[in-house]
Design an enzyme around this catalytic site. Structure first.
Site, PDB file in Angstrom:
ATOM      1  N   ARG A 109      -7.838  -5.618  12.361  1.00 23.12           N
ATOM      2  CA  ARG A 109      -7.665  -5.849  13.802  1.00 23.12           C
ATOM      3  C   ARG A 109      -7.725  -7.334  14.170  1.00 23.12           C
ATOM      4  O   ARG A 109      -6.925  -7.778  15.010  1.00 23.12           O
ATOM      5  CB  ARG A 109      -8.703  -5.025  14.578  1.00 23.12           C
ATOM      6  CG  ARG A 109      -8.429  -3.527  14.512  1.00 23.12           C
ATOM      7  CD  ARG A 109      -9.587  -2.705  15.019  1.00 23.12           C
ATOM      8  NE  ARG A 109     -10.722  -2.731  14.098  1.00 23.12           N
ATOM      9  CZ  ARG A 109     -11.909  -2.190  14.341  1.00 23.12           C
ATOM     10  NH1 ARG A 109     -12.119  -1.579  15.493  1.00 23.12           N
ATOM     11  NH2 ARG A 109     -12.882  -2.235  13.433  1.00 23.12           N
ATOM     12  N   GLN A 152       0.858  -1.188   0.000  1.00 22.90           N
ATOM     13  CA  GLN A 152       0.000   0.000   0.000  1.00 22.90           C
ATOM     14  C   GLN A 152       0.895   1.238   0.000  1.00 22.90           C
ATOM     15  O   GLN A 152       1.790   1.351   0.837  1.00 22.90           O
ATOM     16  CB  GLN A 152      -0.900   0.031   1.234  1.00 22.90           C
ATOM     17  CG  GLN A 152      -1.877   1.210   1.172  1.00 22.90           C
ATOM     18  CD  GLN A 152      -2.723   1.380   2.411  1.00 22.90           C
ATOM     19  OE1 GLN A 152      -2.192   1.587   3.509  1.00 22.90           O
ATOM     20  NE2 GLN A 152      -4.025   1.307   2.266  1.00 22.90           N
ATOM     21  N   CYS A 156     -11.720  -3.119  20.263  1.00 19.05           N
ATOM     22  CA  CYS A 156     -11.596  -2.093  21.315  1.00 19.05           C
ATOM     23  C   CYS A 156     -10.633  -0.985  20.898  1.00 19.05           C
ATOM     24  O   CYS A 156     -10.539   0.039  21.568  1.00 19.05           O
ATOM     25  CB  CYS A 156     -11.107  -2.736  22.611  1.00 19.05           C
ATOM     26  SG  CYS A 156      -9.456  -3.467  22.455  1.00 19.05           S
ATOM     27  N   TYR A 169      -5.778  10.984   4.263  1.00 14.66           N
ATOM     28  CA  TYR A 169      -4.423  11.226   3.757  1.00 14.66           C
ATOM     29  C   TYR A 169      -4.476  11.910   2.384  1.00 14.66           C
ATOM     30  O   TYR A 169      -5.550  12.168   1.844  1.00 14.66           O
ATOM     31  CB  TYR A 169      -3.640   9.906   3.723  1.00 14.66           C
ATOM     32  CG  TYR A 169      -3.516   9.297   5.107  1.00 14.66           C
ATOM     33  CD1 TYR A 169      -2.830   9.968   6.120  1.00 14.66           C
ATOM     34  CD2 TYR A 169      -4.118   8.084   5.426  1.00 14.66           C
ATOM     35  CE1 TYR A 169      -2.731   9.439   7.401  1.00 14.66           C
ATOM     36  CE2 TYR A 169      -4.023   7.545   6.707  1.00 14.66           C
ATOM     37  CZ  TYR A 169      -3.332   8.235   7.685  1.00 14.66           C
ATOM     38  OH  TYR A 169      -3.242   7.708   8.956  1.00 14.66           O
ATOM     39  N   CYS A 210     -10.928 -10.792  18.304  1.00 11.94           N
ATOM     40  CA  CYS A 210     -10.820  -9.328  18.404  1.00 11.94           C
ATOM     41  C   CYS A 210     -12.139  -8.742  18.881  1.00 11.94           C
ATOM     42  O   CYS A 210     -13.202  -9.082  18.358  1.00 11.94           O
ATOM     43  CB  CYS A 210     -10.483  -8.768  17.023  1.00 11.94           C
ATOM     44  SG  CYS A 210     -10.642  -6.985  16.899  1.00 11.94           S
TER      45      CYS A 210
HETATM   46  C1  LIG Z   1      -3.527  -0.357  14.168  1.00 13.11           C
HETATM   47  C2  LIG Z   1      -4.171  -0.029  12.855  1.00 13.11           C
HETATM   48  C3  LIG Z   1      -3.408   0.408  11.793  1.00 13.11           C
HETATM   49  C4  LIG Z   1      -4.010   0.689  10.549  1.00 13.11           C
HETATM   50  N1  LIG Z   1      -3.222   1.055   9.501  1.00 13.11           N
HETATM   51  C5  LIG Z   1      -3.778   1.243   8.275  1.00 13.11           C
HETATM   52  C6  LIG Z   1      -2.960   1.510   7.146  1.00 13.11           C
HETATM   53  O1  LIG Z   1      -1.726   1.575   7.221  1.00 13.11           O
HETATM   54  N2  LIG Z   1      -3.603   1.693   5.967  1.00 13.11           N
HETATM   55  C7  LIG Z   1      -4.966   1.584   5.826  1.00 13.11           C
HETATM   56  O2  LIG Z   1      -5.484   1.737   4.729  1.00 13.11           O
HETATM   57  N3  LIG Z   1      -5.745   1.332   6.885  1.00 13.11           N
HETATM   58  C8  LIG Z   1      -5.191   1.127   8.088  1.00 13.11           C
HETATM   59  N4  LIG Z   1      -5.987   0.794   9.145  1.00 13.11           N
HETATM   60  C9  LIG Z   1      -7.440   0.557   8.906  1.00 13.11           C
HETATM   61  C10 LIG Z   1      -7.686  -0.931   8.606  1.00 13.11           C
HETATM   62  O3  LIG Z   1      -6.988  -1.386   7.482  1.00 13.11           O
HETATM   63  C11 LIG Z   1      -9.184  -1.257   8.393  1.00 13.11           C
HETATM   64  O4  LIG Z   1      -9.646  -0.513   7.302  1.00 13.11           O
HETATM   65  C12 LIG Z   1     -10.040  -0.986   9.615  1.00 13.11           C
HETATM   66  O5  LIG Z   1      -9.375  -1.304  10.822  1.00 13.11           O
HETATM   67  C13 LIG Z   1     -11.357  -1.787   9.585  1.00 13.11           C
HETATM   68  O6  LIG Z   1     -11.098  -3.168   9.495  1.00 13.11           O
HETATM   69  P1  LIG Z   1     -11.195  -4.175  10.781  1.00 13.11           P
HETATM   70  O7  LIG Z   1     -12.545  -4.017  11.374  1.00 13.11           O
HETATM   71  O8  LIG Z   1     -10.937  -5.526  10.190  1.00 13.11           O
HETATM   72  O9  LIG Z   1     -10.130  -3.747  11.732  1.00 13.11           O
HETATM   73  C14 LIG Z   1      -5.410   0.541  10.393  1.00 13.11           C
HETATM   74  C15 LIG Z   1      -6.190   0.136  11.490  1.00 13.11           C
HETATM   75  C16 LIG Z   1      -5.593  -0.170  12.702  1.00 13.11           C
HETATM   76  C17 LIG Z   1      -6.444  -0.658  13.831  1.00 13.11           C
END
Ligand SMILES: Cc1cc2nc3c(=O)[nH]c(=O)nc-3n(C[C@H](O)[C@H](O)[C@H](O)COP(=O)(O)O)c2cc1C
Length: 374
Positions: free
Chosen positions: A325, A103, A350, A171, A347
């Site tokens: 997560r 990415q 949180c 961003y 997960c």
């Molecule tokens: C610790 C952390 C770091 C993340 N870093 C990025 C990132 O570098 N690029 C991105 O597009 N989204 C990032 N996200 C967002 C996740 O990719 C994702 O879109 C979001 O957490 C929802 O998915 P989930 O419910 O499976 O966590 C980050 C989220 C978390 C919690």
């Protein structure tokens, strides 16, 4: 097998992914100083590959030193970064046909680098820091396009299976597509088509230089949840444009830290208190799927239950599901599900992982606390 869709192969462009599970980009704060790849970084990605994820998307990788969120963000803005990326790609490819995408990102309006100015399409102050970014001139916009293109080409040379543009979460590329942060009068501002032009230019310039089988994919802001920002209606229009441009896969996300000033629970990583909170970008995904004739659709956001994920795939609402997560807590989650343990991800959404991010390598605090107690 109960999860026959989740564990069937699928394609992004002509790249075959062994199952439908994607690791959504996750900033790890694990790179070495100035964005180089070291042993602990490789180990974390190796665990993901061992855990059975079909396509791993790296964390946001900086295209420019001024676009980083600190010295430990992964970078690929110069050739000296390439040897580490080649090692990473080779390592992941050793694991049972696992694929890896990079990415690429610039922090744009959310930047607060001590040495470089914060830049954006327009000088709209950022609520959280109070910083008013410097507006890029048209010539400078072209220079930033080149930075994305050059990083994309380096990624291609390093052997990545595909590249993902990060055009979400506040961003730089999100700043361009959003009417809230882009009030320019030149060809990169105004109509939706103009605001998306930067993505088209980056896509076409990378496409011109790489093999036609190398997918260029995108994570984009489907909604800002901010007054005057991208609405759901415009998000649908943007998705159509992205598919027409040729992006081989589209991963809709939405929200930023700033959107919390206006809309409750609007972070990209939302809190999930009950089952109905899960799969929160599914309603949007369903609306765009019929238009995405050329692009695979990747669903991210609150996917926790393998049986629900299976159903979503079976119904044909999306082509892949993407997890962030849950894989911080359980890097081996895909294998757990494949081996028949169908309980949901451990997960609890949180966001404790977020809190660890500013200080050092990310980890799941909830998991650590549980392990300490047992
Ligand atoms: C610790 C952390 C770091 C993340 N870093 C990025 C990132 O570098 N690029 C991105 O597009 N989204 C990032 N996200 C967002 C996740 O990719 C994702 O879109 C979001 O957490 C929802 O998915 P989930 O419910 O499976 O966590 C980050 C989220 C978390 C919690």
């Amino acid at each position: 097998m109960e999860l026959s869709n989740l564990f069937s192969s699928g394609n992004i462009g002509s790249v075959q992914i062994k199952n439908r599970i994607v690791r959504s980009a996750t900033f790890s704060h694990m790179a070495e100083k100035y964005g180089y790849i070291g042993e602990s970084f490789l180990k974390m990605y190796e665990e993901l590959a061992q855990g059975g994820t079909g396509l791993i998307i790296t964390e946001a990788t900086a295209v420019d030193p001024g676009g980083t969120g600190g010295p430990y963000q992964l970078c690929l803005y110069e050739d000296s970064h390439m040897s580490g990326h080649k090692k990473l790609v080779n390592l992941i490819h050793e694991y049972d046909n696992t694929k890896i995408a990079i990415q690429i990102q610039h922090s744009g309006r959310l930047g607060d680098h001590p040495k470089y100015p914060t830049i954006a399409p327009s000088p709209v102050p950022y609520k959280e820091t109070g910083i008013t970014p410097k507006e890029l001139t048209s010539k400078e916009v072209e220079q930033y396009i080149e930075k994305f293109v050059n990083t994309g080409l380096r990624a291609y040379e390093c052997g990545y299976d595909m590249v993902q543009l990060h055009a979400a979460h506040g961003y730089l590329l999100n700043n361009f597509i959003s009417p809230y942060t882009n009030i320019r009068n030149d060809e990169y501002g105004g109509s939706t088509q103009n605001r998306v032009k930067i993505l088209k230019d980056i896509y076409n310039k990378i496409r011109d230089e790489v093999d036609k089988n190398f997918p260029i994919i995108i994570k984009f802001q489907s909604q800002d949840f901010i007054p005057n920002g991208i609405t759901e209606g415009e998000g649908i229009e943007i998705a159509k444009i992205l598919s027409d441009i040729g992006f081989e896969a589209i991963e809709p996300s939405g929200g930023t830290r700033e959107s919390l000033y206006f809309t409750k629970n609007s972070l990209p990583s939302r809190s999930i208190k009950k089952e109905e909170d899960e799969n929160y970008f599914l309603p949007f995904a369903k609306k765009i799927k019929p238009f995405l004739t050329n692009s695979a659709l990747i669903l991210v956001g609150g996917i926790r239950n393998p049986l629900t994920a299976e159903k979503i795939l079976q119904e044909g609402y999306v082509d892949f599901i993407s997890l962030c997560r849950p894989l911080i807590y359980e890097p081996d989650l895909p294998n757990r599900w494949r081996n028949g343990d169908l309980s949901p991800a451990k997960c609890i959404s949180c966001n404790s992982c977020f809190v660890t991010m500013d200080k050092g390598p990310i980890y799941c605090v909830t998991k650590q606390n549980l392990e300490k107690r047992n």
